[in-house]
Design a protein around this motif. Structure first.
Motif, PDB file in Angstrom:
ATOM      1  N   GLU B  11      -3.529   2.702  12.700  1.00 14.28           N
ATOM      2  CA  GLU B  11      -3.300   3.890  13.530  1.00 14.28           C
ATOM      3  C   GLU B  11      -2.317   4.856  12.867  1.00 14.28           C
ATOM      4  O   GLU B  11      -1.831   5.792  13.495  1.00 14.28           O
ATOM      5  N   GLY B  12      -1.980   4.579  11.614  1.00 14.50           N
ATOM      6  CA  GLY B  12      -1.145   5.541  10.885  1.00 14.50           C
ATOM      7  C   GLY B  12       0.351   5.438  11.139  1.00 14.50           C
ATOM      8  O   GLY B  12       1.058   6.434  11.012  1.00 14.50           O
ATOM      9  N   HIS B  13       0.847   4.261  11.495  1.00 17.15           N
ATOM     10  CA  HIS B  13       2.305   4.098  11.620  1.00 17.15           C
ATOM     11  C   HIS B  13       2.993   4.302  10.265  1.00 17.15           C
ATOM     12  O   HIS B  13       4.128   4.740  10.201  1.00 17.15           O
ATOM     13  N   ASN B  14       2.298   3.852   9.192  1.00 17.49           N
ATOM     14  CA  ASN B  14       2.831   3.978   7.829  1.00 17.49           C
ATOM     15  C   ASN B  14       4.084   3.152   7.578  1.00 17.49           C
ATOM     16  O   ASN B  14       4.906   3.481   6.728  1.00 17.49           O
ATOM     17  N   ARG B  15       4.219   2.081   8.343  1.00 17.47           N
ATOM     18  CA  ARG B  15       5.315   1.141   8.040  1.00 17.47           C
ATOM     19  C   ARG B  15       5.106   0.547   6.648  1.00 17.47           C
ATOM     20  O   ARG B  15       6.050   0.372   5.885  1.00 17.47           O
ATOM     21  N   TYR B  17       3.362   1.786   4.032  1.00 14.95           N
ATOM     22  CA  TYR B  17       3.513   2.786   2.964  1.00 14.95           C
ATOM     23  C   TYR B  17       4.980   3.153   2.764  1.00 14.95           C
ATOM     24  O   TYR B  17       5.441   3.304   1.628  1.00 14.95           O
ATOM     25  N   SER B  18       5.729   3.294   3.862  1.00 15.72           N
ATOM     26  CA  SER B  18       7.123   3.712   3.677  1.00 15.72           C
ATOM     27  C   SER B  18       7.967   2.585   3.081  1.00 15.72           C
ATOM     28  O   SER B  18       8.921   2.855   2.358  1.00 15.72           O
ATOM     29  N   ASP B  25      -1.312   3.073  -0.116  1.00 15.47           N
ATOM     30  CA  ASP B  25      -1.450   4.522  -0.208  1.00 15.47           C
ATOM     31  C   ASP B  25      -1.824   5.050   1.182  1.00 15.47           C
ATOM     32  O   ASP B  25      -2.253   4.283   2.038  1.00 15.47           O
ATOM     33  N   VAL B  26      -1.628   6.346   1.405  1.00 15.50           N
ATOM     34  CA  VAL B  26      -2.065   6.936   2.673  1.00 15.50           C
ATOM     35  C   VAL B  26      -2.900   8.180   2.409  1.00 15.50           C
ATOM     36  O   VAL B  26      -2.695   8.871   1.414  1.00 15.50           O
ATOM     37  N   ASP B  27      -3.818   8.453   3.326  1.00 15.35           N
ATOM     38  CA  ASP B  27      -4.603   9.684   3.181  1.00 15.35           C
ATOM     39  C   ASP B  27      -3.930  10.808   3.976  1.00 15.35           C
ATOM     40  O   ASP B  27      -2.860  10.630   4.550  1.00 15.35           O
ATOM     41  N   ASP B  28      -4.568  11.978   4.035  1.00 16.90           N
ATOM     42  CA  ASP B  28      -3.954  13.141   4.662  1.00 16.90           C
ATOM     43  C   ASP B  28      -3.770  12.997   6.171  1.00 16.90           C
ATOM     44  O   ASP B  28      -2.989  13.711   6.784  1.00 16.90           O
ATOM     45  N   GLU B  29      -4.523  12.073   6.764  1.00 17.17           N
ATOM     46  CA  GLU B  29      -4.341  11.849   8.199  1.00 17.17           C
ATOM     47  C   GLU B  29      -3.357  10.715   8.464  1.00 17.17           C
ATOM     48  O   GLU B  29      -3.088  10.370   9.613  1.00 17.17           O
ATOM     49  N   GLY B  30      -2.856  10.108   7.399  1.00 16.26           N
ATOM     50  CA  GLY B  30      -1.880   9.038   7.573  1.00 16.26           C
ATOM     51  C   GLY B  30      -2.479   7.642   7.616  1.00 16.26           C
ATOM     52  O   GLY B  30      -1.778   6.674   7.863  1.00 16.26           O
TER      53      GLY B  30
END
Lengths: 414, 63
Positions: B11-15, B17-18, B25-30
């Protein structure tokens, strides 16, 4: 009048003035969790309109229960009007369910994506520098002003495409809407806030276009087949401005306060800044400023052994979930280097906090800059640290501090 | 060890990736994806931590 923990556990009402104590609410959550994943309260949720449709509500306080509810939008809707037709239908995606909610998110997520947020970090550094420049030479000041100013400056300039000069007035109006003492004053405050934000949107039609989110919402046809109506854009602007101004700011004030009172922990962060990315997730878990968001049961069902009826109101309490000892070791302690930390401070599922990446960056910058420029700050008068905890978001309204004076920054402010 | 991000669950939390941009990696929508199919030797602990901290249980590491 102050009630006991036992009283509040049976009659939980997040607006109760007792919760202006920063800690009491967590003791109440612990007691509520003893009775199961969801605890019944005969008191309303934070949305006054819904009290017409159900007398009390369920407070989801266990991690598992909260996780189950936010992932199952079929059983637990964000759109109360689908179950209670008398409720005014809201149009912002936070109050909608998939698939329409996902069509919005597909378009707006881009504006809060890690790449966009990385680009905004320079603005956050400059905002922090300017806010700290206001106090750094005097050796004293109000750290709450730094915390309440920073996120708005980033959000307006980098994400939404609104004038930064508007931040102070919007902060003031949203505080009135959220933190006034009576429901009547809050309603009036909300009305004033909404009118002001609507004015900013209307002004956009005569201004040069920016590459901000709100300009996009005014023109996009990707969400619906036609453009969104002006009312729809205004409703989104209201929620985005309010959510962006109040949440990270509240958490920053709580973190500044905590570190002032825990100098050993503060020194650890100063000595080893590489700890900050892990530590900031712990601040989100331990003192995240948004406690509860609402859902409505769409059918008779059951969660965590608790039977629910169609139409029941549920407040999903992420802060309570984040202190659940079944999920976190030493849940009631802030552990700066906690490695296993799948907290729900930003919720989860399709409604995951849109601004979570932005919040993380703003919080990190706010923390790093204060620890770098006024590392020895101390609270001068604890009685003047005014905490507001009986609201949708919690935080300190004032934090008077003193510190060794330092020079102004060389970064251009503005 | 094979590293995978379930695109349906992310769901794009990006834990991930950060914390570990070297693995994700992440895309433009996260939305997140694994940078490599196989976890390099010595990075197993990082992969395990990413699994443990994903709020959506979207990351898996399998033999």
């Amino acid at each position: 009048m102050t009630g006991s923990v036992g009283y509040h556990a049976k009659h939980f009402y997040i607006r109760h003035p007792d919760f202006n104590d920063p800690e009491l609410i967590y003791e109440v959550y612990d007691e509520m969790r003893d009775s199961g994943g969801l605890a019944y309260s005969d008191q309303p949720t934070q949305i006054p309109e819904l009290t017409k449709y159900a007398e009390g509500h369920w407070e989801a306080v266990a991690f598992d229960a909260c996780e189950e509810i936010v992932h199952d939008w079929d059983r637990f809707t964000s759109n109360a009007s689908t179950v209670h037709p008398g409720v005014t239908p809201r149009r912002s995606f936070i109050m909608l369910d998939p698939p329409l909610q996902q069509r919005y998110r597909k378009v707006v997520n881009f504006y809060f994506s890690p790449r966009r947020v990385e680009r905004a970090e320079v603005t956050a550094r400059n905002a922090a520098a300017a806010l700290l420049d206001d106090i750094v030479e005097q050796g004293e000041g109000d750290l709450a002003k730094v915390a309440w100013g920073l996120p708005g400056m980033v959000l307006f300039a980098e994400i939404l495409g609104l004038p930064v000069a508007e931040v102070p007035i919007c902060v003031q109006l949203s505080e009135r809407a959220l933190h006034s003492d009576t429901e009547e004053e809050r309603d009036l405050g909300t009305q004033k806030f909404n009118e002001h934000v609507n004015g900013l949107i209307e002004a956009k039609s005569t201004e040069p276009r920016s590459d901000g989110l709100l300009d996009m919402l005014l023109t996009t046809t990707e969400i619906k087949e036609e453009r969104l109506s002006l009312d729809e854009v205004c409703e989104h602007a209201q929620i985005l401005v309010a959510a962006g101004l109040e949440t990270t700011s509240g958490l920053l004030t709580s973190a500044y306060h905590y570190l002032a009172r825990h100098p050993v922990e503060r020194q650890r962060l100063i000595d080893d800044p590489s700890l900050i990315p892990v530590a900031l997730e712990e601040f989100f878990r331990f003192m995240g400023s948004v406690h509860g968001l609402n859902r409505v049961a769409t059918q008779d069902t059951e969660v965590g052994g608790c039977p629910l009826k169609r139409g029941d109101l549920i407040q999903v309490n992420f802060a309570a979930a984040n202190r659940d000892p079944a999920m976190f070791d030493k849940a009631d302690r802030l552990v700066l280097d906690r490695e296993r930390n799948p907290h729900l401070a930003f919720g989860a599922g399709p409604h995951r906090c849109l601004g979570s990446n932005l919040a993380r960056m703003e919080f990190r910058v706010g923390l790093e800059e204060v620890l770098r420029r006024i590392p020895d700050y101390r609270i001068t008068d604890q009685t003047k640290c005014k905490f507001v905890g009986n609201a949708i978001t919690r935080g300190f309204m004032s934090l008077p501090v003193a510190f060794t004076p330092g020079p102004r920054s060389t970064v251009a402010s503005g | 060890l094979r590293l995978r991000v379930d695109q349906q669950k992310c769901e794009g939390h990006n834990r991930c990736y950060s914390a570990f941009p070297e693995l994700f990696d992440v895309d433009d929508e996260g939305k997140s994806s694994a940078r490599m199919e196989v976890v390099p030797a010595g990075w197993e602990e990082r992969a395990d931590r990413a699994v443990a901290n994903c709020p959506e249980h979207a990351i898996s590491v399998e033999q």
